[in-house]
Design a protein around this motif. Structure first.
Motif, PDB file in Angstrom:
ATOM      1  N   ALA A  61       0.837  -1.206   0.000  1.00 24.57           N
ATOM      2  CA  ALA A  61       0.000   0.000   0.000  1.00 24.57           C
ATOM      3  C   ALA A  61       0.867   1.249   0.000  1.00 24.57           C
ATOM      4  N   GLY A  96       1.040   4.029  -2.935  1.00 28.75           N
ATOM      5  CA  GLY A  96       0.793   5.435  -2.644  1.00 28.75           C
ATOM      6  C   GLY A  96       1.930   6.307  -3.134  1.00 28.75           C
ATOM      7  N   TRP A  97       3.146   5.847  -2.885  1.00 32.47           N
ATOM      8  CA  TRP A  97       4.352   6.579  -3.314  1.00 32.47           C
ATOM      9  C   TRP A  97       4.387   6.707  -4.837  1.00 32.47           C
ATOM     10  N   GLY A 135       1.615   8.950  -6.098  1.00 33.43           N
ATOM     11  CA  GLY A 135       1.936  10.334  -5.783  1.00 33.43           C
ATOM     12  C   GLY A 135       2.960  10.893  -6.750  1.00 33.43           C
ATOM     13  N   GLY A 192      -1.185  -1.324  -6.229  1.00 34.77           N
ATOM     14  CA  GLY A 192      -2.181  -1.056  -5.188  1.00 34.77           C
ATOM     15  C   GLY A 192      -3.368  -2.009  -5.192  1.00 34.77           C
ATOM     16  N   TYR A 211     -11.327   8.527   0.984  1.00 33.54           N
ATOM     17  CA  TYR A 211     -10.795   8.911  -0.330  1.00 33.54           C
ATOM     18  C   TYR A 211     -10.455  10.393  -0.394  1.00 33.54           C
ATOM     19  N   PRO A 236      -6.505  11.589   0.991  1.00 29.31           N
ATOM     20  CA  PRO A 236      -5.356  11.485   0.067  1.00 29.31           C
ATOM     21  C   PRO A 236      -5.485  12.436  -1.121  1.00 29.31           C
TER      22      PRO A 236
END
Lengths: 113, 169
Positions: free
Chosen positions: B80, B84-85, B88, B116, B151, B154
């Motif tokens: 996860a 996310g990284w 992003g 993900g 949601y 983020p």
């Protein structure tokens, strides 16, 4: 049954006794508890009974389904599977052999000798 | 929870919580709770009288439902975080019309989404709503804003970061 049954004895025989009760006819938890009580096993609490029923189901010996209750919120009915019936016959035979052997080791309080 | 819940509704809420803590799957939680309620409806007992405290009962079921091993949770977290990284980095590269490590932002974005998928599946399975097998309706209401916030936060972080970069450039 005037004496309390030790819990270890109950734990040993309960799965088989529950399976036997369901094998007699498709039934639900509370009726199984009543059947066991009538059979002399004392009051079996819900917290003891349902884990046994669920374990038997997980092992494929029982199946379950929810049905509309009479005015109530619904009942979970359990039915025996062919594997369950087979298991019951084999394990019952083994249980009888076991208890007869154990009996021969114990003094008989009714013996007059 | 030290006090023994008196009513069926209190018992239900507490039992759902303790089964969640034992990481029992949602469909099994529904079954277990419905069994308790159906049983005490017939015997007239208080739930705690027939099944023990919610905590004890949930714990007594752990031989049936083993908690997932620690490495499973760790893998979910690592995947996860990686997703996310990557998302992003990809999102910023796309928004700023740049590349990252010599590759297009879209490529990183797509990689992040793919990475993900497994953790998203694991989390959604764990947080699935508990349904009553007797009625098919939810046993415990989840507030609508819970998913929304999940949601929104983020998304807000990315938007704020993007604006900050645009302003300072």
């Amino acid at each position: 049954m005037d004496d309390d049954i030790p819990t270890e004895w109950l734990r040993a025989v309960l799965p088989l006794a529950v399976l036997a009760a369901v094998a007699e006819e498709e039934t639900y938890g509370y009726a199984v508890a009543q059947r066991l009580q009538a059979g002399g096993l004392g009051t079996v609490k819900g917290g003891t009974l349902y884990p046994v029923l669920n374990r038997l189901e997980a092992e494929g010996l029982l199946t379950s389904s929810w049905r509309e209750g009479v005015g109530g919120p619904g009942r979970k009915f359990f039915a025996v599977t062919p594997a369950g019936r087979d298991h019951l016959l084999r394990r019952s035979a083994a249980w009888h052999t076991f208890t007869e052997q154990a009996r021969s080791l114990l003094p008989d309080p009714r013996s007059t000798r | 929870m030290s006090a023994t819940p008196e009513t069926v509704t209190d018992y239900r809420q507490s039992l759902v919580l303790h089964l969640r803590l034992q990481e029992v799957p949602a469909d099994r939680i529904g079954e277990i709770v419905a069994e308790v309620e159906s049983h005490v409806a017939e015997t007239g007992e208080a739930p705690a009288e027939a099944f023990g405290s919610p905590r004890e009962y949930a714990r007594s079921l752990t031989d049936e439902h083993r908690k997932p091993p620690r490495w499973w949770t760790a893998t979910t977290l690592v995947l996860a975080a990686a997703a996310g990284w990557l998302i992003g980095q990809g999102a910023f590269a796309v928004l700023l019309d740049e590349t990252w490590l010599g590759r297009s932002g879209w490529l990183w974005l797509a990689t992040g989404v793919v990475v993900g998928i497994p953790p998203a599946y694991m989390v959604s399975r764990r947080s699935r709503e508990v349904l009553d097998p007797r009625t098919g309706r939810p046993l415990v209401r989840t507030p609508r804003w819970a998913a929304f916030t999940f949601y929104l936060i983020p998304l807000a972080i990315i938007l704020v970061g993007w604006l900050a970069i645009l302003i300072t450039r």
